[in-house]
Design a protein around this motif. Structure first.
Motif, mmCIF file in Angstrom:
data_model
loop_
_atom_site.group_PDB
_atom_site.id
_atom_site.type_symbol
_atom_site.label_atom_id
_atom_site.label_comp_id
_atom_site.label_asym_id
_atom_site.label_seq_id
_atom_site.Cartn_x
_atom_site.Cartn_y
_atom_site.Cartn_z
ATOM 1 N N ASP A 46 0.849 -1.192 0.000
ATOM 2 C CA ASP A 46 0.000 0.000 0.000
ATOM 3 C C ASP A 46 0.886 1.244 0.000
ATOM 4 N N GLU A 47 0.259 2.398 -0.100
ATOM 5 C CA GLU A 47 1.009 3.648 -0.233
ATOM 6 C C GLU A 47 1.901 3.934 0.970
ATOM 7 N N HIS A 48 1.413 3.640 2.170
ATOM 8 C CA HIS A 48 2.170 3.938 3.389
ATOM 9 C C HIS A 48 3.453 3.093 3.449
ATOM 10 N N VAL A 49 3.318 1.791 3.270
ATOM 11 C CA VAL A 49 4.490 0.909 3.257
ATOM 12 C C VAL A 49 5.337 1.206 2.027
ATOM 13 N N GLY A 50 4.694 1.439 0.899
ATOM 14 C CA GLY A 50 5.411 1.707 -0.346
ATOM 15 C C GLY A 50 6.305 2.927 -0.272
#
Length: 173
Positions: A46-50
């Motif tokens: 997802d964007e946060h982990v990415g």
């Protein structure tokens, strides 16, 4: 193509030529493989982990740059080196993600979501890369911060894998 490596040698960042089988090249290659593995995980995250993985990929290029220029006293050029601040940044990211995770009550099997599985694979590649850099350090000077970075990174990749499993709620115990 340059054909410069056809005889089994390659150039280091300082211009010296070494065997492609030298421990320095093996260590550098392991970090390169790690970066590619993190890239695969990034496509699934997802964007946060990415966004954390994007920063990690950039820093892994710095680790590679650090490894490709051997330490030498009195060098005129100042090569790129991993710093304590880069290691501290990983620790801060670990702390930030850990706050959200379900407490561990068992060992976690690698897997769960596709992103978590890819992050667990990146974690194992990171451990191997760290070992290859340690092998290099047994015979040649290596920046201790590069080793610390790889050690913390494997911890962070474990935490990110848990985050990718619904903050640990979907971990396979």
């Amino acid at each position: 193509y340059t054909r410069g490596g056809d005889a089994g040698e390659t150039s280091l960042g300082d211009g010296s030529r070494v065997s492609k089988a030298s421990q320095r090249i093996v260590a550098h290659g392991a970090v390169d493989e790690l970066n590619a593995t993190v890239g695969v995980a990034r496509t699934l995250a997802d964007e946060h982990v990415g966004s954390s993985l994007a920063e990690i990929q950039n820093t892994l290029f710095d680790v590679g740059a650090d490894l490709c220029v051997p330490h030498s006293e009195g060098s005129e050029a100042s090569p790129l080196r991993i710093t304590p601040e880069q290691v501290s940044a990983l620790e801060s990211t670990i702390d930030s993600f850990t706050e959200r995770l379900e407490p561990l009550s068992s060992f976690v099997l690698p897997g769960g979501s596709p992103a978590a599985a890819a992050l667990h694979q990146a974690r194992t590649v990171c451990r191997r890369a760290e070992i290859e850099v340690l092998r290099l350090a047994e015979s040649q000077p290596v920046n201790d911060q590069a080793l610390a970075y790889l050690n913390r990174l494997s911890d962070l990749l474990f935490v990110l894998a848990r985050a990718a499993n619904n903050d640990g709620r979907d971990d396979i115990l």
